[in-house]
Design a protein around this motif. Sequence first.
Motif, PDB file in Angstrom:
ATOM      1  N   ALA A 182       0.886  -1.166  -0.132  1.00 34.71           N
ATOM      2  CA  ALA A 182      -0.078  -0.224   0.209  1.00 34.71           C
ATOM      3  C   ALA A 182       0.771   1.207  -0.061  1.00 34.71           C
ATOM      4  O   ALA A 182       0.649   2.383  -0.795  1.00 34.71           O
ATOM      5  CB  ALA A 182      -0.972  -0.008   1.313  1.00 34.71           C
ATOM      6  N   GLY A 183       1.888   1.226   0.956  1.00 35.13           N
ATOM      7  CA  GLY A 183       2.806   2.369   0.990  1.00 35.13           C
ATOM      8  C   GLY A 183       3.585   2.613  -0.505  1.00 35.13           C
ATOM      9  O   GLY A 183       3.403   3.809  -0.971  1.00 35.13           O
ATOM     10  N   LEU A 184       4.004   1.517  -0.916  1.00 34.67           N
ATOM     11  CA  LEU A 184       4.477   1.785  -2.381  1.00 34.67           C
ATOM     12  C   LEU A 184       3.677   2.137  -3.209  1.00 34.67           C
ATOM     13  O   LEU A 184       3.918   3.261  -4.121  1.00 34.67           O
ATOM     14  CB  LEU A 184       5.091   0.172  -2.907  1.00 34.67           C
ATOM     15  CG  LEU A 184       6.445  -0.082  -2.169  1.00 34.67           C
ATOM     16  CD1 LEU A 184       6.704  -1.584  -2.460  1.00 34.67           C
ATOM     17  CD2 LEU A 184       7.742   0.693  -2.622  1.00 34.67           C
ATOM     18  N   PHE A 185       2.356   1.904  -3.367  1.00 35.97           N
ATOM     19  CA  PHE A 185       1.388   2.224  -4.314  1.00 35.97           C
ATOM     20  C   PHE A 185       0.990   3.608  -4.043  1.00 35.97           C
ATOM     21  O   PHE A 185       0.816   4.458  -5.188  1.00 35.97           O
ATOM     22  CB  PHE A 185       0.139   1.547  -4.315  1.00 35.97           C
ATOM     23  CG  PHE A 185       0.384   0.253  -4.893  1.00 35.97           C
ATOM     24  CD1 PHE A 185       1.446  -0.655  -5.212  1.00 35.97           C
ATOM     25  CD2 PHE A 185      -0.843  -0.256  -5.892  1.00 35.97           C
ATOM     26  CE1 PHE A 185       1.596  -1.998  -5.723  1.00 35.97           C
ATOM     27  CE2 PHE A 185      -0.694  -1.286  -6.710  1.00 35.97           C
ATOM     28  CZ  PHE A 185       0.269  -2.198  -6.520  1.00 35.97           C
ATOM     29  N   PHE A 186       0.941   4.044  -2.806  1.00 33.96           N
ATOM     30  CA  PHE A 186       0.610   5.264  -2.583  1.00 33.96           C
ATOM     31  C   PHE A 186       1.757   6.622  -3.146  1.00 33.96           C
ATOM     32  O   PHE A 186       1.624   7.462  -3.684  1.00 33.96           O
ATOM     33  CB  PHE A 186       0.261   5.904  -0.810  1.00 33.96           C
ATOM     34  CG  PHE A 186      -1.089   5.342  -0.520  1.00 33.96           C
ATOM     35  CD1 PHE A 186      -2.201   6.030  -1.195  1.00 33.96           C
ATOM     36  CD2 PHE A 186      -1.161   4.581   0.514  1.00 33.96           C
ATOM     37  CE1 PHE A 186      -3.401   5.749  -0.676  1.00 33.96           C
ATOM     38  CE2 PHE A 186      -2.411   4.236   0.967  1.00 33.96           C
ATOM     39  CZ  PHE A 186      -3.466   4.785   0.396  1.00 33.96           C
ATOM     40  N   VAL A 187       2.971   5.871  -2.827  1.00 39.18           N
ATOM     41  CA  VAL A 187       3.893   6.865  -3.013  1.00 39.18           C
ATOM     42  C   VAL A 187       4.136   6.859  -4.766  1.00 39.18           C
ATOM     43  O   VAL A 187       4.449   8.134  -5.173  1.00 39.18           O
ATOM     44  CB  VAL A 187       5.471   6.530  -2.323  1.00 39.18           C
ATOM     45  CG1 VAL A 187       6.616   7.272  -3.129  1.00 39.18           C
ATOM     46  CG2 VAL A 187       5.426   6.661  -0.984  1.00 39.18           C
ATOM     47  N   THR A 188       3.975   5.892  -5.190  1.00 35.82           N
ATOM     48  CA  THR A 188       4.143   5.831  -6.770  1.00 35.82           C
ATOM     49  C   THR A 188       2.853   6.779  -7.222  1.00 35.82           C
ATOM     50  O   THR A 188       3.177   7.582  -8.299  1.00 35.82           O
ATOM     51  CB  THR A 188       3.892   4.210  -7.470  1.00 35.82           C
ATOM     52  OG1 THR A 188       4.840   3.536  -6.964  1.00 35.82           O
ATOM     53  CG2 THR A 188       4.072   4.492  -8.890  1.00 35.82           C
ATOM     54  N   MET A 189       1.700   6.870  -6.844  1.00 37.59           N
ATOM     55  CA  MET A 189       0.743   7.789  -7.271  1.00 37.59           C
ATOM     56  C   MET A 189       1.160   9.081  -7.010  1.00 37.59           C
ATOM     57  O   MET A 189       0.933  10.119  -7.777  1.00 37.59           O
ATOM     58  CB  MET A 189      -0.507   7.503  -6.279  1.00 37.59           C
ATOM     59  CG  MET A 189      -1.856   8.248  -6.325  1.00 37.59           C
ATOM     60  SD  MET A 189      -3.115   8.063  -5.384  1.00 37.59           S
ATOM     61  CE  MET A 189      -2.061   8.919  -3.834  1.00 37.59           C
ATOM     62  N   GLN A 190       1.778   9.421  -5.955  1.00 38.83           N
ATOM     63  CA  GLN A 190       2.148  10.644  -5.585  1.00 38.83           C
ATOM     64  C   GLN A 190       3.189  11.269  -6.483  1.00 38.83           C
ATOM     65  O   GLN A 190       3.497  12.507  -6.740  1.00 38.83           O
ATOM     66  CB  GLN A 190       2.629  10.738  -4.132  1.00 38.83           C
ATOM     67  CG  GLN A 190       1.788  10.477  -3.019  1.00 38.83           C
ATOM     68  CD  GLN A 190       2.070  10.057  -1.764  1.00 38.83           C
ATOM     69  OE1 GLN A 190       3.281   9.983  -1.386  1.00 38.83           O
ATOM     70  NE2 GLN A 190       1.591   9.572  -0.715  1.00 38.83           N
ATOM     71  N   ILE A 191       4.120  10.182  -6.986  1.00 42.86           N
ATOM     72  CA  ILE A 191       5.122  10.859  -7.824  1.00 42.86           C
ATOM     73  C   ILE A 191       4.371  11.231  -9.263  1.00 42.86           C
ATOM     74  O   ILE A 191       4.735  12.175  -9.940  1.00 42.86           O
ATOM     75  CB  ILE A 191       6.287   9.721  -8.282  1.00 42.86           C
ATOM     76  CG1 ILE A 191       6.887   9.450  -6.930  1.00 42.86           C
ATOM     77  CG2 ILE A 191       6.923   9.704  -9.539  1.00 42.86           C
ATOM     78  CD1 ILE A 191       7.811   8.045  -7.370  1.00 42.86           C
ATOM     79  N   ILE A 192       3.247  10.471  -9.707  1.00 37.90           N
ATOM     80  CA  ILE A 192       2.528  10.815 -10.906  1.00 37.90           C
ATOM     81  C   ILE A 192       1.953  12.215 -10.684  1.00 37.90           C
ATOM     82  O   ILE A 192       1.999  13.182 -11.594  1.00 37.90           O
ATOM     83  CB  ILE A 192       1.630   9.841 -11.263  1.00 37.90           C
ATOM     84  CG1 ILE A 192       2.303   8.532 -11.539  1.00 37.90           C
ATOM     85  CG2 ILE A 192       0.556  10.241 -12.367  1.00 37.90           C
ATOM     86  CD1 ILE A 192       1.276   7.177 -11.709  1.00 37.90           C
ATOM     87  N   ILE A 193       1.430  12.545  -9.398  1.00 38.71           N
ATOM     88  CA  ILE A 193       0.771  13.797  -9.173  1.00 38.71           C
ATOM     89  C   ILE A 193       1.612  14.902  -9.340  1.00 38.71           C
ATOM     90  O   ILE A 193       1.419  15.745  -9.927  1.00 38.71           O
ATOM     91  CB  ILE A 193       0.127  13.519  -7.813  1.00 38.71           C
ATOM     92  CG1 ILE A 193      -1.148  12.922  -7.539  1.00 38.71           C
ATOM     93  CG2 ILE A 193      -0.169  14.995  -7.307  1.00 38.71           C
ATOM     94  CD1 ILE A 193      -1.767  12.437  -6.329  1.00 38.71           C
TER      95      ILE A 193
END
Length: 300
Positions: A18-29
């Motif tokens: 979950a943490g990895l997915f959240f941070v990957t999402m944040q990079i795209i943002i």
Amino acid sequence: MNKLTDYLTPGIRYIILAGLFFVTMQIIIKELTQFHLFQIVFFRSAITSLAAMTYLRRNNISMLGNKRSLLILRALFGVIAMTLFFATIQRIPLGAAVSLKYLSPLFTAVFAVIWLQEKVRPIQWLLFALAFSGVFLLKGFDFRIDPFNLLLGVTGAVFAGLVYVTIRKIGSSEHSMVIINYFMLTASVLSGIAMIPFWVTPTLPELAALLIMGALGYFAQVFMTRSLQMEPASRIAPFRYLEVVYSLILGFLFFKESYTLLSFMGIVLIVGSMVVNVFLKNTDQKNTVAQHAGAVEVKK
């Protein structure tokens, strides 16, 4: 190897993912600066809302819920917290933005004392003070963080604290997907209306990035929910702070973000104080359970 496998239970693996997915999402943002904040919030929330509604319909679960006023309140708090967090992601270094988000337990404790009459130990207040000193250390020695953006990050953490307290108030009376859907549907409607004057038609690659961002947010939310269902929250909580570590590493790799020693110490103070607070709460819960079991034994 077996010991490591035994320790990394499915619930812990889910929270790490979950943490990895959240941070990957944040990079795209952080990359999608050509789109207005409201348009990003819309794509993030609409995809999750559609997935949540599909789940609820397939499982014949009412979307309306029971404690509707609290569900709406939680949704509004969540929309504000998410919007402010996304704003800080785009405006300041990723690691700093994520660190400020994790001030939320401080405000959760304050609101829990006021709203839920929960007790906070003096040492926890000391830890909260240390965490806040980390904010000033981070701001004072990182000139990429101006007072306005710092205020955005801290205000977002305040509303995230209100989210957690409201969820506690809701309790177990609602299915977790009902709570998520209220939040994401509200965010979709509000951001959908707000983005109209700022709409930018995405190219095909940009549309793919927006959809991937939304999907990452959904799966991160699902993994986090599953981890909390499979493991005690006290065991899962410390692993949530890995998100800060991911953000520091990926922020350096993707955006060449670096920190001075003193600003990095500010991040360590924020995250370290909150992690120690988690372990203190775990100890208190274990002691309470043990005392209750002892009282029951005496009665027998």
